[in-house]
Design a protein around this motif. Structure first.
Motif, short mmCIF file in Angstrom:
data_model
loop_
_atom_site.label_atom_id
_atom_site.label_comp_id
_atom_site.label_asym_id
_atom_site.label_seq_id
_atom_site.Cartn_x
_atom_site.Cartn_y
_atom_site.Cartn_z
N UNK A 293 0.87 -1.10 -0.01
CA UNK A 293 0.11 0.12 0.09
C UNK A 293 0.76 1.24 0.14
N UNK A 294 0.44 2.22 -0.15
CA UNK A 294 1.05 3.68 -0.11
C UNK A 294 1.87 3.94 1.23
N UNK A 295 2.83 4.50 1.13
CA UNK A 295 3.54 5.06 2.44
C UNK A 295 3.48 6.51 2.35
N UNK A 296 2.87 7.35 3.07
CA UNK A 296 2.75 8.55 2.90
C UNK A 296 3.89 9.48 2.73
N UNK A 297 3.93 10.52 2.03
CA UNK A 297 5.28 11.24 1.79
C UNK A 297 5.72 11.79 3.18
N UNK A 298 6.68 11.87 3.59
CA UNK A 298 7.36 12.55 4.73
C UNK A 298 7.10 11.74 6.15
N UNK A 299 6.72 10.58 5.76
CA UNK A 299 6.16 9.79 7.22
C UNK A 299 7.08 8.53 7.28
N UNK A 300 8.26 8.40 6.41
CA UNK A 300 9.20 7.27 6.43
C UNK A 300 9.99 7.20 7.94
N UNK A 301 10.17 6.23 8.49
CA UNK A 301 10.89 6.26 9.82
C UNK A 301 11.93 5.06 9.77
N UNK A 302 13.14 5.19 9.31
CA UNK A 302 14.10 4.09 9.31
C UNK A 302 14.76 3.93 10.84
N UNK A 303 15.42 2.94 10.95
CA UNK A 303 16.16 2.88 12.37
C UNK A 303 16.99 1.62 12.30
N UNK A 304 17.86 1.70 13.43
CA UNK A 304 18.81 0.68 13.89
C UNK A 304 18.74 0.59 15.35
N UNK A 305 18.87 -0.63 15.98
CA UNK A 305 18.95 -0.85 17.44
C UNK A 305 18.16 -0.15 18.44
N UNK A 306 16.87 0.24 18.02
CA UNK A 306 15.76 0.75 18.90
C UNK A 306 14.53 0.45 18.62
N UNK A 307 14.01 -0.70 18.25
CA UNK A 307 12.81 -1.00 17.72
C UNK A 307 11.46 -0.63 18.43
N UNK A 308 11.74 -0.98 19.74
CA UNK A 308 10.69 -0.57 20.73
C UNK A 308 10.37 0.88 20.83
N UNK A 309 11.56 1.70 20.95
CA UNK A 309 11.47 3.21 20.79
C UNK A 309 10.72 3.78 19.48
N UNK A 310 11.09 3.00 18.36
CA UNK A 310 10.53 3.61 17.11
C UNK A 310 9.14 3.45 17.11
N UNK A 311 8.66 2.05 17.58
CA UNK A 311 7.41 1.67 17.60
C UNK A 311 6.57 2.92 18.42
N UNK A 312 7.03 3.21 19.60
CA UNK A 312 6.35 4.17 20.56
C UNK A 312 6.30 5.24 19.69
N UNK A 313 7.40 5.93 19.14
CA UNK A 313 7.43 7.20 18.74
C UNK A 313 6.72 7.40 17.20
N UNK A 314 6.56 6.45 16.54
CA UNK A 314 5.80 6.32 15.34
C UNK A 314 4.27 6.49 15.71
N UNK A 315 3.72 5.80 16.83
CA UNK A 315 2.65 5.74 17.16
C UNK A 315 1.53 5.03 16.29
N UNK A 316 2.24 3.96 15.85
CA UNK A 316 1.15 2.99 14.81
C UNK A 316 0.68 4.06 13.76
N UNK A 317 1.89 4.63 12.96
CA UNK A 317 1.55 5.29 11.82
C UNK A 317 0.89 6.77 12.18
N UNK A 318 0.68 7.17 13.40
CA UNK A 318 0.00 8.35 13.40
C UNK A 318 1.00 9.58 13.25
N UNK A 319 2.17 9.26 13.99
CA UNK A 319 3.04 10.61 13.61
C UNK A 319 4.03 9.88 12.57
N UNK A 320 4.45 8.80 12.42
CA UNK A 320 5.57 8.31 11.16
C UNK A 320 4.97 6.94 10.91
N UNK A 321 5.46 6.37 9.68
CA UNK A 321 4.92 4.94 9.36
C UNK A 321 6.50 4.09 9.14
N UNK A 322 6.87 3.67 10.20
CA UNK A 322 8.03 2.77 10.32
C UNK A 322 7.59 1.64 9.55
#
Length: 313
Positions: free
Chosen positions: A94-123
């Motif tokens: 499906x489409x990934x909204x522009x400006x929403x992509x969030x890549x990461x390394x070594x902090x998966x749980x933090x990324x999940x919280x920060x992204x907010x299930x796609x509300x802030x970012x879409x990891x």
């Protein structure tokens, strides 16, 4: 005497057979397939299209499961390739909204919280294809339509295992469909550096970014609250990453301990010195509310109210 010897030999045989059975039952070093895998994957699929992100539209969750399963079932568990998941990816894409992509390394749980299930970012884990496989384990067996619930190969045992190849394909797809401002959240306290090589970001995501669709790459290097400051912008492995991206022609910025992420981390460490609200804080009209550590609850409440008003406005 003979009875005692017989019993000793019998005990040795029993112990040997038990050990042999354990070795035979657990062929690999990794954990076996997650119990109820089919129900979990199908359930997550429906959860995603109905609750998490209904904007993706209708998806056939049963077909998605079959495509997922057929990528690795009835095959040598060390001979699964990323391309084996192509049908699964195509069905769940499906489409990934522009400006929403969030890549990461070594902090998966933090990324999940920060992204907010796609509300802030879409990891990657916030896409349908990533959401279906997040935190699960699976593998099949050669010449068998069943799943191996006892053990699955680790990446150290063989790189082309079912889970590793899945995330490689998912990472490639995620990078190819990311656009606009790209965000990268790295762990500045990670042993070995914030930007690991080899690594998923280095090996599968950066090479598959579509330069003509990307306006900027924003890097955030955030230390663990109680962890050491091993890596930071402009030094060590982060400098290697910055140079690589700039050489590829990207506009790159880097920030250490990005405040929004630090606020999230401080929820779990409110008394740590790194979490003390300090420096000058101003109200909506620009008047000074505080010019130092916020220790008085009345002042803290005034700041909170002021910030809330600012958000509402």
């Amino acid at each position: 005497m003979m009875k005692s010897l017989f019993l000793s030999l019998l005990l040795v045989c029993v112990l040997f057979m038990n050990s042999f059975s354990e070795v035979q039952g657990k062929k690999w070093k990794g954990e076996g397939t997650t119990q109820n895998l089919e129900s979990i994957v199908i359930g997550r699929c429906y959860d995603y299209i109905r609750i998490v992100n209904p904007a993706v539209g209708e998806k056939n969750c049963s077909e998605i499961w079959e495509a997922f399963k057929n990528a690795f079932i009835n095959k040598d568990p060390c001979s699964i390739l990323p391309k084996d998941y192509e049908l699964f990816i195509n069905l769940s894409l499906h489409t990934i909204p522009p400006n929403k992509s969030l890549f990461w390394e070594n902090n998966q749980l933090l990324v999940n919280s920060f992204a907010g299930r796609g509300r802030r970012y879409m990891s990657l884990g916030d896409t349908l294809f990533g959401f279906c496989g997040d935190f699960l384990n699976w593998c099949g067996q050669a010449n068998s339509t069943g799943l191996d619930y006892e053990s699955c190969p680790t990446t150290e045992e063989c790189e082309n295992n079912a889970v590793e190849s899945f995330w490689r394909m998912a990472s490639i797809t995620y990078a190819q469909h990311s656009s606009g401002v790209i965000h990268v959240l790295l762990n500045g306290s990670a042993v070995g550096g914030a930007y690991p090589e080899p690594g998923f970001f280095a090996d599968y995501e950066i090479p598959n970014l579509q330069k003509d669709k990307i306006s900027q790459i924003v890097i955030w290097v955030v230390d663990d609250i109680e962890g050491p400051d091993i890596d930071s912008c402009g030094s060590h492995t982060v400098k290697i990453l910055e140079n690589r991206l700039k050489t590829l022609g990207y506009d790159v910025t880097c920030t250490d301990n990005y405040k929004s992420v630090m606020f999230l981390l401080c929820l779990d460490y409110p008394d740590d010195s790194k979490c003390t609200l300090s420096s000058s804080v101003f109200s909506v009209d620009g008047s000074l509310l505080s010019d130092g550590p916020l220790t008085d609850m009345g002042t803290v409440w005034s700041v909170v109210v002021s910030l809330l008003r600012a958000c509402i406005c």
